[in-house]
Motif scaffolding. Structure first.
Motif, short mmCIF file in Angstrom:
data_model
loop_
_atom_site.label_atom_id
_atom_site.label_comp_id
_atom_site.label_asym_id
_atom_site.label_seq_id
_atom_site.Cartn_x
_atom_site.Cartn_y
_atom_site.Cartn_z
N THR A 57 5.00 1.16 6.34
CA THR A 57 4.83 2.39 5.50
C THR A 57 3.53 2.70 5.74
OG1 THR A 57 4.71 1.43 3.53
CG2 THR A 57 7.06 2.16 4.16
N ASP A 58 2.51 1.97 5.82
CA ASP A 58 1.07 2.32 5.92
C ASP A 58 0.74 3.24 7.03
OD1 ASP A 58 -1.53 1.94 5.85
OD2 ASP A 58 -1.69 0.04 5.49
N PRO A 59 0.04 4.37 6.59
CA PRO A 59 -0.57 5.19 7.84
C PRO A 59 -1.23 4.35 9.04
CG PRO A 59 -0.79 6.28 5.50
CD PRO A 59 -0.38 4.91 5.38
N ALA A 60 -2.07 3.36 8.46
CA ALA A 60 -2.63 2.52 9.48
C ALA A 60 -1.84 1.93 10.72
CB ALA A 60 -3.62 1.59 8.75
N PHE A 61 -0.55 1.70 10.15
CA PHE A 61 0.38 1.41 10.81
C PHE A 61 0.70 2.22 12.12
CE2 PHE A 61 4.75 0.44 12.22
CZ PHE A 61 4.51 -0.95 12.59
N HIS A 62 1.05 3.45 11.67
CA HIS A 62 1.53 4.39 12.42
C HIS A 62 0.46 4.84 13.53
CE1 HIS A 62 3.92 5.24 8.63
NE2 HIS A 62 4.47 4.51 9.17
N ARG A 63 -0.76 4.94 12.95
CA ARG A 63 -1.96 5.42 13.79
C ARG A 63 -2.03 4.45 14.75
NH1 ARG A 63 -4.44 6.82 8.77
NH2 ARG A 63 -5.54 4.77 9.00
N ALA A 64 -1.86 3.20 14.66
CA ALA A 64 -2.33 1.91 15.48
C ALA A 64 -1.05 2.02 16.77
CB ALA A 64 -2.52 0.82 15.06
N CYS A 65 0.23 2.37 16.23
CA CYS A 65 1.37 2.21 16.92
C CYS A 65 1.19 3.47 17.86
CB CYS A 65 2.59 2.32 16.33
SG CYS A 65 3.24 0.96 15.42
N ALA A 66 0.91 4.59 17.51
CA ALA A 66 0.48 5.96 18.29
C ALA A 66 -0.77 5.50 19.44
CB ALA A 66 0.09 6.98 17.49
N GLN A 67 -1.70 5.03 18.77
CA GLN A 67 -2.82 4.71 19.95
C GLN A 67 -2.17 3.75 21.00
OE1 GLN A 67 -5.80 3.28 17.53
NE2 GLN A 67 -6.16 5.18 16.44
N TRP A 68 -1.52 2.60 20.72
CA TRP A 68 -1.04 1.60 21.64
C TRP A 68 -0.21 2.57 22.53
CZ3 TRP A 68 4.32 -0.29 20.63
CH2 TRP A 68 4.73 -0.99 21.54
N LEU A 69 0.86 3.05 21.99
CA LEU A 69 1.67 4.01 23.04
C LEU A 69 1.10 4.85 23.81
CD1 LEU A 69 4.99 4.26 20.65
CD2 LEU A 69 4.73 2.60 22.52
#
Length: 361
Positions: free
Chosen positions: A309-321
């Motif tokens: 649920t951490d925004p840092a998780f979502h940002r890192a996933c988006a950057q990776w994809l």
């Protein structure tokens, strides 16, 4: 012939299938009982206790740690020396600690210890759970992970993959990131499977990614409501599928997400969907828990080391994809099926039989 009573505390479904597949060919007369989830807890406890006293069982196999099955077994082991084994895919105390808080975690931690201390053997879905059970008092243990039917879950051809995407109204050139599971909302964590996919979708720069969420539960409507109108066409929800429909949904996926919390719950788990992803030739993105390093590499990627649920998780996933190439996806996916061979039901069945028949003897 020895009598083996098999109880699935979660009722029918995956656990009931696991019991029946693992006990195929065992040298014992097997009786199967799936706890009726529609009954009240008191009624379920009473039914299980009556069943335990209905015959002189030589051994009871408990799949799951639900108290409807566990409490009567503890009592019968203490008063009548009934012998039983436990199979579990979750740390009991850790589950309630994370989802319900400290008090529930402590109470169910005591229950977990009593359940393992009075058993004659433990079957862990991961080696980490087996180690915990031995530490808590189980006299012996074995690891038998969630198994997969390699004839039912297969690697699709290119045309089958395209047809699966077409059936879900997904453009054939899209990279499909998906999750299969129970979408049960956990209020304490404000999370259920699939939320990380929706939040990541909002941050993506590339437009050729579709998120596929397979399953049903209390969190489904929350997930659907979280998708912005502009992204509706890139978020697909199937709802609950029948077991024979799941392989087709996996054929549409390019990356299967297995997101776990990095705590006393998630760190010990190994979802039953992992072998199904791998057997279907789907590359896996998984939280960096021990199970990733032991069971997934080199068929996937470790997800960012944050709570889902951490925004840092979502940002890192988006950057990776955004930076991910099709070539890398195909290279990782090529390793999936060979890894799935270790989860074959035939192999698991043989190991289970040896362990249980020794206890029956």
């Amino acid at each position: 012939m020895k009598r083996l009573l098999c109880i699935a505390t979660a009722g029918g479904g995956q656990d009931a299938i696991r019991i029946r597949r693992l006990t195929e060919g065992i040298a014992a007369e097997c009786t199967y009982y799936d706890v009726d989830r529609k009954l009240s807890r008191k009624a379920a406890l009473r039914q299980v206790r009556q069943l335990l006293r209905s015959k002189p069982w030589d051994l009871v196999y408990l799949e799951g740690t639900g108290i409807a099955g566990g409490l009567p077994l503890i009592w019968e082991a203490r008063t009548r020396r009934l012998r039983y084994i436990v199979s579990s895919g979750d740390p009991v105390g850790g589950f309630f600690l994370v989802t319900q808080g400290r008090l529930h975690g402590w109470v169910f931690g005591v229950y977990e210890k009593l359940l393992y201390r009075h058993c004659v053997g433990f079957i862990g879905w991961t080696p980490y759970l087996t180690g915990v059970a031995l530490h808590l008092g189980a006299p012996r243990g074995i690891t038998i992970e969630g198994a997969v039917d390699l004839c039912r879950f297969t690697v699709p051809s290119a045309s089958q993959r395209q047809e699966a995407k077409r059936a879900l109204a997904i453009p054939p050139h899209h990279l499909v990131c998906g999750v299969v599971g129970s979408l049960n909302w956990t209020e304490r964590q404000r999370y259920c499977y699939g939320l990380e996919l929706i939040e990541t979708l909002k941050l993506l720069k590339r437009a050729d990614v579709t998120m596929l969420i397979v399953g049903d539960g209390s969190g489904l409507e929350r997930l659907q409501a979280a998708v912005p109108a502009s992204l509706q066409e890139r978020a697909r929800f199937t709802g609950r599928l029948q077991p024979d429909q799941v392989p087709c949904a996996l054929h549409a996926m390019d990356i299967g997400f297995i997101t776990q919390t990095l705590d006393k719950l998630g760190s010990f788990r190994l979802t039953t969907k992992l072998p199904e992803y791998l057997a279907s030739g789907v590359a896996v993105a998984m939280s960096p828990i021990p199970g990733y390093y032991d069971y997934v590499e080199p068929a996937g990627w470790p997800l960012p080391p944050y709570h889902p649920t951490d925004p840092a998780f979502h940002r890192a996933c988006a950057q990776w994809l955004d930076a991910l190439s099709w070539e890398e996806v195909q290279e990782r996916a090529a390793h999936a099926r060979p890894i799935a061979l270790r989860f074959d039901y035939q192999t698991a069945n043989a190991r289970f039989r040896r362990f249980v028949e020794e206890l029956l003897a």
